[in-house]
Design a protein around this motif. Structure first.
Motif, mmCIF file in Angstrom:
data_model
loop_
_atom_site.group_PDB
_atom_site.id
_atom_site.type_symbol
_atom_site.label_atom_id
_atom_site.label_comp_id
_atom_site.label_asym_id
_atom_site.label_seq_id
_atom_site.Cartn_x
_atom_site.Cartn_y
_atom_site.Cartn_z
ATOM 1 N N PHE A 2 2.053 -8.491 10.157
ATOM 2 C CA PHE A 2 2.435 -9.292 8.996
ATOM 3 C C PHE A 2 1.780 -8.754 7.723
ATOM 4 C CE2 PHE A 2 3.063 -12.600 12.341
ATOM 5 C CZ PHE A 2 4.419 -12.798 12.140
ATOM 6 N N ASN A 3 0.713 -7.964 7.868
ATOM 7 C CA ASN A 3 -0.011 -7.408 6.737
ATOM 8 C C ASN A 3 0.374 -5.958 6.434
ATOM 9 O OD1 ASN A 3 -2.000 -7.390 4.662
ATOM 10 N ND2 ASN A 3 -3.506 -6.520 6.059
ATOM 11 N N LEU A 4 1.317 -5.402 7.174
ATOM 12 C CA LEU A 4 1.693 -4.004 6.997
ATOM 13 C C LEU A 4 3.097 -3.877 6.412
ATOM 14 C CD1 LEU A 4 0.333 -2.641 10.380
ATOM 15 C CD2 LEU A 4 -0.643 -2.243 8.116
ATOM 16 N N TYR A 5 3.210 -3.084 5.358
ATOM 17 C CA TYR A 5 4.495 -2.826 4.700
ATOM 18 C C TYR A 5 4.590 -1.337 4.385
ATOM 19 C CZ TYR A 5 5.603 -7.744 3.853
ATOM 20 O OH TYR A 5 5.920 -9.068 4.001
ATOM 21 N N PRO A 6 5.809 -0.799 4.365
ATOM 22 C CA PRO A 6 5.948 0.604 3.970
ATOM 23 C C PRO A 6 5.663 0.771 2.480
ATOM 24 C CG PRO A 6 8.100 -0.398 4.349
ATOM 25 C CD PRO A 6 7.075 -1.421 4.736
ATOM 26 N N SER A 7 5.046 1.902 2.159
ATOM 27 C CA SER A 7 4.688 2.188 0.774
ATOM 28 C C SER A 7 4.799 3.687 0.539
ATOM 29 C CB SER A 7 3.248 1.735 0.512
ATOM 30 O OG SER A 7 2.813 2.109 -0.766
ATOM 31 N N ILE A 8 5.063 4.071 -0.679
ATOM 32 C CA ILE A 8 5.018 5.482 -1.040
ATOM 33 C C ILE A 8 3.566 5.918 -0.931
ATOM 34 C CG2 ILE A 8 5.353 7.141 -2.916
ATOM 35 C CD1 ILE A 8 7.652 5.252 -3.863
ATOM 36 N N GLY A 9 3.332 7.001 -0.222
ATOM 37 C CA GLY A 9 1.973 7.442 0.080
ATOM 38 C C GLY A 9 1.068 7.596 -1.124
ATOM 39 N N GLU A 10 1.569 8.211 -2.173
ATOM 40 C CA GLU A 10 0.736 8.422 -3.358
ATOM 41 C C GLU A 10 0.332 7.090 -3.991
ATOM 42 O OE1 GLU A 10 0.535 11.136 -7.394
ATOM 43 O OE2 GLU A 10 2.503 10.674 -6.563
ATOM 44 N N VAL A 11 1.263 6.153 -4.072
ATOM 45 C CA VAL A 11 0.947 4.833 -4.632
ATOM 46 C C VAL A 11 -0.076 4.133 -3.745
ATOM 47 C CG1 VAL A 11 1.876 2.566 -5.257
ATOM 48 C CG2 VAL A 11 3.184 4.635 -5.782
ATOM 49 N N ASN A 12 0.107 4.216 -2.431
ATOM 50 C CA ASN A 12 -0.835 3.627 -1.490
ATOM 51 C C ASN A 12 -2.239 4.203 -1.707
ATOM 52 O OD1 ASN A 12 -1.893 2.205 0.742
ATOM 53 N ND2 ASN A 12 -1.244 3.770 2.175
ATOM 54 N N GLY A 13 -2.336 5.512 -1.846
ATOM 55 C CA GLY A 13 -3.637 6.140 -2.055
ATOM 56 C C GLY A 13 -4.286 5.722 -3.361
ATOM 57 N N LEU A 14 -3.507 5.660 -4.428
ATOM 58 C CA LEU A 14 -4.053 5.273 -5.727
ATOM 59 C C LEU A 14 -4.360 3.781 -5.803
ATOM 60 C CD1 LEU A 14 -1.818 7.497 -7.999
ATOM 61 C CD2 LEU A 14 -4.247 7.808 -7.498
ATOM 62 N N ARG B 65 1.810 13.337 -0.555
ATOM 63 C CA ARG B 65 1.841 11.886 -0.342
ATOM 64 C C ARG B 65 2.972 11.225 -1.125
ATOM 65 N NH1 ARG B 65 -3.857 8.833 -0.056
ATOM 66 N NH2 ARG B 65 -2.617 7.407 1.203
ATOM 67 N N ALA B 66 3.372 11.804 -2.241
ATOM 68 C CA ALA B 66 4.459 11.231 -3.040
ATOM 69 C C ALA B 66 5.778 11.275 -2.284
ATOM 70 C CB ALA B 66 4.591 11.977 -4.367
ATOM 71 N N ASN B 67 5.893 12.182 -1.335
ATOM 72 C CA ASN B 67 7.145 12.360 -0.604
ATOM 73 C C ASN B 67 7.113 11.779 0.803
ATOM 74 O OD1 ASN B 67 8.798 13.768 -2.542
ATOM 75 N ND2 ASN B 67 7.319 15.428 -2.367
ATOM 76 N N ARG B 68 6.158 10.929 1.085
ATOM 77 C CA ARG B 68 6.138 10.317 2.414
ATOM 78 C C ARG B 68 5.898 8.810 2.316
ATOM 79 N NH1 ARG B 68 0.416 12.773 4.359
ATOM 80 N NH2 ARG B 68 -0.873 10.999 3.763
ATOM 81 N N ILE B 69 6.350 8.143 3.352
ATOM 82 C CA ILE B 69 6.146 6.698 3.468
ATOM 83 C C ILE B 69 4.953 6.459 4.383
ATOM 84 C CG2 ILE B 69 7.174 4.523 4.280
ATOM 85 C CD1 ILE B 69 8.500 5.638 1.756
ATOM 86 N N GLU B 70 4.075 5.556 3.970
ATOM 87 C CA GLU B 70 2.908 5.180 4.760
ATOM 88 C C GLU B 70 2.944 3.678 4.986
ATOM 89 O OE1 GLU B 70 -0.026 8.557 2.773
ATOM 90 O OE2 GLU B 70 -0.464 6.444 2.422
ATOM 91 N N TRP B 71 2.302 3.228 6.044
ATOM 92 C CA TRP B 71 2.165 1.794 6.298
ATOM 93 C C TRP B 71 0.912 1.320 5.591
ATOM 94 C CZ3 TRP B 71 5.924 -1.151 7.913
ATOM 95 C CH2 TRP B 71 7.003 -0.535 8.542
#
Length: 174
Positions: free
Chosen positions: A63-75, A5-11
Motif C-alpha cells: 500500500f506504500n509502494l508506487y511506481p516513480s520515475i527513478g530520477e525523481v525518486n532519487g531526488l 534513472r530518468a529512463n527507468r521506473i522504480e518502486w
C-alpha cells in the motif's frame, strides 16, 4: 542529469523508509546481529531490515509502494510532502516540485499520497509517521482528491496478495 534513472521506473515508498525507520532501535543504534564479514557493526536501514520483522513488513507494505520515475525518486530522497510556493518545474512534463527538502506532488495524486500516509499511520501506530502539521495537509489533500475506482481496485488487489485491508481507502469504496 541522471539519464539512467530518468529512463527507468522504480518502486517508491510514499512514506519514506527513513520516516518510520528512525522509530526502530536497530536503525538508530544497531543490533548485535548486524555485523559485516570484517566484524564491523552497522546500523540503519540495512540492520533494521536484517533483524526486525515489523520493519521488514513496513518496508514491503504494497500500500506504500508506487511506481516513480527513478530520477525523481532519487531526488525526492526522504523529504516530506508540502505545498511549495511558485511553480518551478525541473522535470519537464512531470508535475512535481522538490525544494528545500520538501516535495509537492501534482494535484491529481495528492489524495492517494495523503491516504497512503494515513494508512501507514493507522496500520503501524506509534511510529511517528505523520506530524500534526502534515496531518492537516493530508486531510485537506484527501478531501480535495477523493478516492477513485482505480484506487479501490488497487486496494482490493493488494489485499488479496498481502492479506490485510486498507480501511482508509476501502472504507469509501462501493
Amino acid at each position: 542529469k541522471d539519464k539512467k534513472r530518468a529512463n527507468r521506473i522504480e518502486w517508491e515508498h510514499v512514506v519514506p523508509a527513513h520516516a518510520f525507520g528512525q522509530s526502530f532501535p536497530e536503525w538508530r543504534d544497531g543490533h548485535p546481529k548486524c555485523v559485516n564479514k570484517k566484524g564491523k557493526r552497522f546500523k540503519g536501514r540495512k540492520c533494521a531490515g536484517k533483524v526486525n520483522r515489523e520493519f521488514k513488513r513496513m518496508e514491503a507494505d504494497m500500500f506504500n509502494l508506487y511506481p516513480s520515475i527513478g530520477e525523481v525518486n532519487g531526488l525526492r530522497s526522504n523529504y516530506s510532502m508540502a505545498i511549495i510556493e511558485g511553480e518551478v518545474r525541473k522535470f519537464g512534463e512531470c508535475d512535481v516540485e522538490i525544494s528545500s527538502r520538501k516535495v509537492e506532488p501534482r494535484e491529481e495524486v495528492r489524495g492517494e499520497i495523503a491516504r497512503t500516509y494515513l494508512y501507514m499511520d493507522s496500520a503501524y501506530p506509534g511510529r511517528g509517521i505523520i506530524s500534526k502539521k502534515n496531518r492537516k495537509l493530508f486531510e485537506a489533500w484527501d478531501r480535495s482528491d477523493p478516492v477513485d475506482e482505480w484506487e479501490c481496485e488497487r486496494a482490493r488487489r493488494i489485499e488479496r496478495i498481502q492479506g490485510n485491508r486498507n480501511e482508509i481507502v476501502i472504507g469509501v469504496c462501493q
